[in-house]
Design an enzyme around this catalytic site. Structure first.
Site, PDB file in Angstrom:
ATOM      1  N   HIS A  14       0.870  -1.199   0.000  1.00  0.00           N
ATOM      2  CA  HIS A  14       0.000   0.000   0.000  1.00  0.00           C
ATOM      3  C   HIS A  14       0.897   1.235   0.000  1.00  0.00           C
ATOM      4  O   HIS A  14       1.485   1.580   1.024  1.00  0.00           O
ATOM      5  CB  HIS A  14      -0.897   0.012   1.251  1.00  0.00           C
ATOM      6  CG  HIS A  14      -1.823   1.191   1.317  1.00  0.00           C
ATOM      7  ND1 HIS A  14      -3.160   1.044   1.633  1.00  0.00           N
ATOM      8  CD2 HIS A  14      -1.646   2.527   1.128  1.00  0.00           C
ATOM      9  CE1 HIS A  14      -3.740   2.237   1.633  1.00  0.00           C
ATOM     10  NE2 HIS A  14      -2.840   3.156   1.333  1.00  0.00           N
ATOM     11  N   HIS A  16       1.468   5.414  -1.826  1.00  0.00           N
ATOM     12  CA  HIS A  16       1.055   6.525  -2.691  1.00  0.00           C
ATOM     13  C   HIS A  16       2.311   7.096  -3.333  1.00  0.00           C
ATOM     14  O   HIS A  16       3.188   7.601  -2.629  1.00  0.00           O
ATOM     15  CB  HIS A  16       0.341   7.611  -1.880  1.00  0.00           C
ATOM     16  CG  HIS A  16      -0.882   7.100  -1.185  1.00  0.00           C
ATOM     17  ND1 HIS A  16      -2.132   7.157  -1.752  1.00  0.00           N
ATOM     18  CD2 HIS A  16      -1.040   6.482   0.013  1.00  0.00           C
ATOM     19  CE1 HIS A  16      -3.016   6.606  -0.929  1.00  0.00           C
ATOM     20  NE2 HIS A  16      -2.377   6.188   0.152  1.00  0.00           N
ATOM     21  N   LEU A  17       2.379   6.988  -4.656  1.00  0.00           N
ATOM     22  CA  LEU A  17       3.558   7.526  -5.362  1.00  0.00           C
ATOM     23  C   LEU A  17       3.274   8.898  -5.963  1.00  0.00           C
ATOM     24  O   LEU A  17       4.193   9.542  -6.465  1.00  0.00           O
ATOM     25  CB  LEU A  17       4.002   6.542  -6.451  1.00  0.00           C
ATOM     26  CG  LEU A  17       4.485   5.163  -5.947  1.00  0.00           C
ATOM     27  CD1 LEU A  17       4.799   4.247  -7.132  1.00  0.00           C
ATOM     28  CD2 LEU A  17       5.696   5.291  -5.029  1.00  0.00           C
ATOM     29  N   ARG A  18       2.005   9.323  -5.932  1.00  0.00           N
ATOM     30  CA  ARG A  18       1.604  10.590  -6.566  1.00  0.00           C
ATOM     31  C   ARG A  18       1.977  10.552  -8.058  1.00  0.00           C
ATOM     32  O   ARG A  18       2.051   9.488  -8.654  1.00  0.00           O
ATOM     33  CB  ARG A  18       2.212  11.811  -5.843  1.00  0.00           C
ATOM     34  CG  ARG A  18       2.024  11.806  -4.323  1.00  0.00           C
ATOM     35  CD  ARG A  18       0.590  11.737  -3.865  1.00  0.00           C
ATOM     36  NE  ARG A  18       0.454  12.006  -2.433  1.00  0.00           N
ATOM     37  CZ  ARG A  18      -0.528  11.545  -1.685  1.00  0.00           C
ATOM     38  NH1 ARG A  18      -1.487  10.773  -2.192  1.00  0.00           N
ATOM     39  NH2 ARG A  18      -0.592  11.841  -0.415  1.00  0.00           N
ATOM     40  N   ASN A  42      -5.401   7.107  -6.011  1.00  0.00           N
ATOM     41  CA  ASN A  42      -6.117   8.358  -5.677  1.00  0.00           C
ATOM     42  C   ASN A  42      -5.379   9.592  -6.194  1.00  0.00           C
ATOM     43  O   ASN A  42      -5.031  10.504  -5.451  1.00  0.00           O
ATOM     44  CB  ASN A  42      -6.392   8.458  -4.163  1.00  0.00           C
ATOM     45  CG  ASN A  42      -5.127   8.479  -3.315  1.00  0.00           C
ATOM     46  OD1 ASN A  42      -4.103   7.933  -3.702  1.00  0.00           O
ATOM     47  ND2 ASN A  42      -5.208   9.114  -2.154  1.00  0.00           N
ATOM     48  N   LYS A  99      -9.786  -0.522  -5.534  1.00  0.00           N
ATOM     49  CA  LYS A  99      -9.800   0.139  -4.233  1.00  0.00           C
ATOM     50  C   LYS A  99     -11.114   0.849  -4.001  1.00  0.00           C
ATOM     51  O   LYS A  99     -11.578   1.628  -4.834  1.00  0.00           O
ATOM     52  CB  LYS A  99      -8.647   1.160  -4.193  1.00  0.00           C
ATOM     53  CG  LYS A  99      -8.530   1.974  -2.907  1.00  0.00           C
ATOM     54  CD  LYS A  99      -7.973   1.161  -1.754  1.00  0.00           C
ATOM     55  CE  LYS A  99      -8.004   1.941  -0.454  1.00  0.00           C
ATOM     56  NZ  LYS A  99      -6.762   2.626  -0.166  1.00  0.00           N
ATOM     57  N   HIS A 136     -10.431   1.345   2.052  1.00  0.00           N
ATOM     58  CA  HIS A 136     -10.204   2.333   3.115  1.00  0.00           C
ATOM     59  C   HIS A 136     -11.413   2.204   4.033  1.00  0.00           C
ATOM     60  O   HIS A 136     -12.520   2.600   3.662  1.00  0.00           O
ATOM     61  CB  HIS A 136     -10.083   3.751   2.553  1.00  0.00           C
ATOM     62  CG  HIS A 136      -9.848   4.769   3.630  1.00  0.00           C
ATOM     63  ND1 HIS A 136      -8.650   5.420   3.803  1.00  0.00           N
ATOM     64  CD2 HIS A 136     -10.658   5.214   4.620  1.00  0.00           C
ATOM     65  CE1 HIS A 136      -8.738   6.234   4.850  1.00  0.00           C
ATOM     66  NE2 HIS A 136      -9.951   6.131   5.364  1.00  0.00           N
ATOM     67  N   HIS A 174      -4.476  -0.358   6.022  1.00  0.00           N
ATOM     68  CA  HIS A 174      -3.972   0.479   7.129  1.00  0.00           C
ATOM     69  C   HIS A 174      -4.862   0.437   8.369  1.00  0.00           C
ATOM     70  O   HIS A 174      -5.429   1.430   8.768  1.00  0.00           O
ATOM     71  CB  HIS A 174      -3.720   1.916   6.660  1.00  0.00           C
ATOM     72  CG  HIS A 174      -4.815   2.598   5.887  1.00  0.00           C
ATOM     73  ND1 HIS A 174      -6.144   2.473   6.177  1.00  0.00           N
ATOM     74  CD2 HIS A 174      -4.759   3.452   4.828  1.00  0.00           C
ATOM     75  CE1 HIS A 174      -6.855   3.195   5.345  1.00  0.00           C
ATOM     76  NE2 HIS A 174      -6.031   3.794   4.502  1.00  0.00           N
ATOM     77  N   LEU A 219      -4.924   9.401   7.948  1.00  0.00           N
ATOM     78  CA  LEU A 219      -6.220   8.740   8.087  1.00  0.00           C
ATOM     79  C   LEU A 219      -6.075   7.259   7.761  1.00  0.00           C
ATOM     80  O   LEU A 219      -5.337   6.935   6.820  1.00  0.00           O
ATOM     81  CB  LEU A 219      -7.248   9.401   7.167  1.00  0.00           C
ATOM     82  CG  LEU A 219      -7.633  10.813   7.617  1.00  0.00           C
ATOM     83  CD1 LEU A 219      -8.454  11.518   6.546  1.00  0.00           C
ATOM     84  CD2 LEU A 219      -8.390  10.794   8.945  1.00  0.00           C
ATOM     85  N   ASP A 247       1.451   2.747   3.486  1.00  0.00           N
ATOM     86  CA  ASP A 247       0.590   3.914   3.289  1.00  0.00           C
ATOM     87  C   ASP A 247       1.438   5.191   3.240  1.00  0.00           C
ATOM     88  O   ASP A 247       0.994   6.254   3.645  1.00  0.00           O
ATOM     89  CB  ASP A 247      -0.485   4.015   4.381  1.00  0.00           C
ATOM     90  CG  ASP A 247      -1.545   5.053   4.065  1.00  0.00           C
ATOM     91  OD1 ASP A 247      -1.720   5.394   2.879  1.00  0.00           O
ATOM     92  OD2 ASP A 247      -2.195   5.539   5.012  1.00  0.00           O
ATOM     93  N   HIS A 251       2.852  14.675   1.314  1.00  0.00           N
ATOM     94  CA  HIS A 251       2.239  15.984   1.057  1.00  0.00           C
ATOM     95  C   HIS A 251       3.352  17.003   1.261  1.00  0.00           C
ATOM     96  O   HIS A 251       4.186  16.841   2.166  1.00  0.00           O
ATOM     97  CB  HIS A 251       1.102  16.269   2.041  1.00  0.00           C
ATOM     98  CG  HIS A 251      -0.081  15.356   1.878  1.00  0.00           C
ATOM     99  ND1 HIS A 251      -1.083  15.600   0.965  1.00  0.00           N
ATOM    100  CD2 HIS A 251      -0.412  14.197   2.499  1.00  0.00           C
ATOM    101  CE1 HIS A 251      -1.986  14.619   1.041  1.00  0.00           C
ATOM    102  NE2 HIS A 251      -1.594  13.760   1.956  1.00  0.00           N
ATOM    103  N   ALA A 263      -3.815  15.021   5.356  1.00  0.00           N
ATOM    104  CA  ALA A 263      -3.625  13.728   6.025  1.00  0.00           C
ATOM    105  C   ALA A 263      -2.655  12.870   5.233  1.00  0.00           C
ATOM    106  O   ALA A 263      -2.851  12.660   4.034  1.00  0.00           O
ATOM    107  CB  ALA A 263      -4.962  13.013   6.151  1.00  0.00           C
TER     108      ALA A 263
HETATM  109  N1  NCD Z   1      -3.530   7.885   4.695  1.00  0.00           N
HETATM  110  C1  NCD Z   1      -3.662   9.180   4.514  1.00  0.00           C
HETATM  111  O1  NCD Z   1      -3.794   9.906   5.513  1.00  0.00           O
HETATM  112  N2  NCD Z   1      -3.629   9.756   3.299  1.00  0.00           N
HETATM  113  C2  NCD Z   1      -3.595   9.090   2.020  1.00  0.00           C
HETATM  114  C3  NCD Z   1      -4.909   8.493   1.624  1.00  0.00           C
HETATM  115  C4  NCD Z   1      -5.264   7.223   2.362  1.00  0.00           C
HETATM  116  O2  NCD Z   1      -4.565   6.226   2.275  1.00  0.00           O
HETATM  117  O3  NCD Z   1      -6.305   7.189   3.046  1.00  0.00           O
HETATM  118  C5  NCD Z   1      -3.158  10.116   0.951  1.00  0.00           C
HETATM  119  O4  NCD Z   1      -3.312   9.825  -0.225  1.00  0.00           O
HETATM  120  O5  NCD Z   1      -2.631  11.170   1.336  1.00  0.00           O
HETATM  121 ZN    ZN Z   2      -3.188   5.145   1.622  1.00  0.00          ZN
HETATM  122 ZN    ZN Z   3      -6.765   5.157   3.081  1.00  0.00          ZN
END
Ligand code: NCD
Ligand code: ZN
Ligand code: ZN
Length: 351
Positions: A14, A16-18, A42, A99, A136, A174, A219, A247, A251, A263
């Site tokens: 899990h 996030h690579l943006r 996302n 997802k 989620h 998560h 989150l 996760d 940011h 978050a």
């Molecule tokens: N975990 C987070 O707080 N943020 C994640 C989104 C997610 O996994 O819920 C994100 O994309 O920033």
């Molecule tokens: Zn996530």
């Molecule tokens: Zn999430």
């Protein structure tokens, strides 16, 4: 005392690579630690079609450091408009999972699902096609306290989905509560959970005592100590139902240190070292490898990695910030001293 730890190379189930200019940072950090990663969809706009997933995969591959064999595993973002045909096309394009973001639950979830019942034909198709179902797990009702949103999701939504789709391989992502640990434990072997390093290392006191610390805000939100202990117990228990998912969610510094901070915690830079400390403190260093490198691929029906990584007992300090695109990201635990270090080429941060 163990001085060196050699593990099958881990994967991150899990992350996030943006996108765009952030990819050299995020992909570089992930590839330095992991062989594969489940890449969250996302983006803005979200990855809702097979074509979008393939194009995103290509951008990630192009951002890999020279010589890297890092493999992104792609995920489709479910909306109220996803169709069974979308699922079949995704499967044909190599997507491995879908997802579910309840609409409004987290970062970039505005296009998420508002009507779970409407999703049933899609879930049936996923079950048939063998795609994994990732969730989620939080309700979004404004009258439900933010600290209770995961527990209520189990009662209202997750229990029903698991009962209605017994053959669907489902991952509660998560997890943050003892309730989720208990639920996943007693569910059948098609139900598993990922656990982050930050939920293992911290509880809500770390975020709120002595000042509000936005870099601990993610989150589902950090819970009380009792829940942290239940997560540690689950992760180090040797149960194949619990495996590594960072996760890691970057940011920009200024968007977290703000009056309405985003978050997400950035953990990819030092993920395996962060986990190693938790396992060592729990007296379970010998169980890190299965959690980080075996149970994930087993659940996804993929081969385990064949190469290894080595961690050495070495004190080192996490940088206070890392360059990302034209801004900076603050790694979780910035300026903390870690005691395990992965032998890997690592892009330097700002001191
Ligand atoms: N975990 C987070 O707080 N943020 C994640 C989104 C997610 O996994 O819920 C994100 O994309 O920033
Ligand atoms: Zn996530
Ligand atoms: Zn999430």
């Amino acid at each position: 005392m163990t001085q060196q730890l050699t593990l099958t190379r881990p994967d991150d189930w899990h992350i996030h690579l943006r996108d765009g200019d952030a990819l050299p940072r995020t992909v570089g950090d992930a590839a330095a630690q992991f062989q594969r990663a489940i890449v969250m969809p996302n983006l803005v706009p979200p990855v809702t079609t097979a074509e979008a997933a393939v194009a995103y995969r290509d951008r990630i591959l192009a951002a890999r450091p020279a010589g890297s064999t890092f493999e992104p595993l792609m995920v489709l973002y479910l909306t109220d408009n996803t169709t069974p045909e979308d699922i079949r096309a995704a499967k044909a394009a190599g997507v491995v999972a879908c997802k579910l973001y309840p609409a409004g639950a987290t970062t970039n979830s505005d296009s998420g699902v508002t009507n779970i019942d409407g999703l049933y034909p899609v879930l049936e198709t996923m079950e048939k096609e063998g795609l994994r179902f990732l969730l989620h797990g939080e309700v979004t009702d404004s009258d439900i306290d933010i600290f209770d949103r995961e527990r209520i999701f189990l009662e209202r939504t997750f229990s029903r989905l698991v009962a209605d789709f017994p053959a669907l391989h489902t991952v509660l992502e998560h997890i943050t509560t003892a309730d989720s640990v208990d639920f996943v434990r007693q569910a059948g072997d098609r139900v598993a959970a990922t656990i982050t390093a930050h939920h293992l290392r911290y509880n809500r006191n770390h975020m709120l005592v002595g000042g509000i610390r936005p870099h601990y805000y993610c989150l589902p939100i950090l819970k009380r100590n009792r829940h942290q202990q239940a997560l540690i117990e689950a992760a180090t228990s040797g149960s194949p139902k619990f495996f590594l998912g960072t996760d890691s969610a970057p940011h920009a510094k200024g968007r977290k240190e703000a009056s309405c901070g985003c978050a997400g915690c950035y953990t990819a830079y030092s993920a395996i070292e962060l986990y190693a400390e938790v396992f060592e403190d729990a007296g379970a260093l010998d169980r890190l490898e299965a959690f980080a490198s075996h149970f994930g691929p087993d659940f996804y029906g993929l081969p385990r990695n064949t190469d290894t990584v080595t961690l050495t007992r070495t004190e080192w300090q996490l940088p206070q910030a890392l360059p990302m695109a034209d801004t900076e990201v603050v790694p979780l635990g910035a300026q903390e001293t870690l005691r395990w270090k992965l032998e890997t080429p690592r892009a330097e941060g700002a001191a």
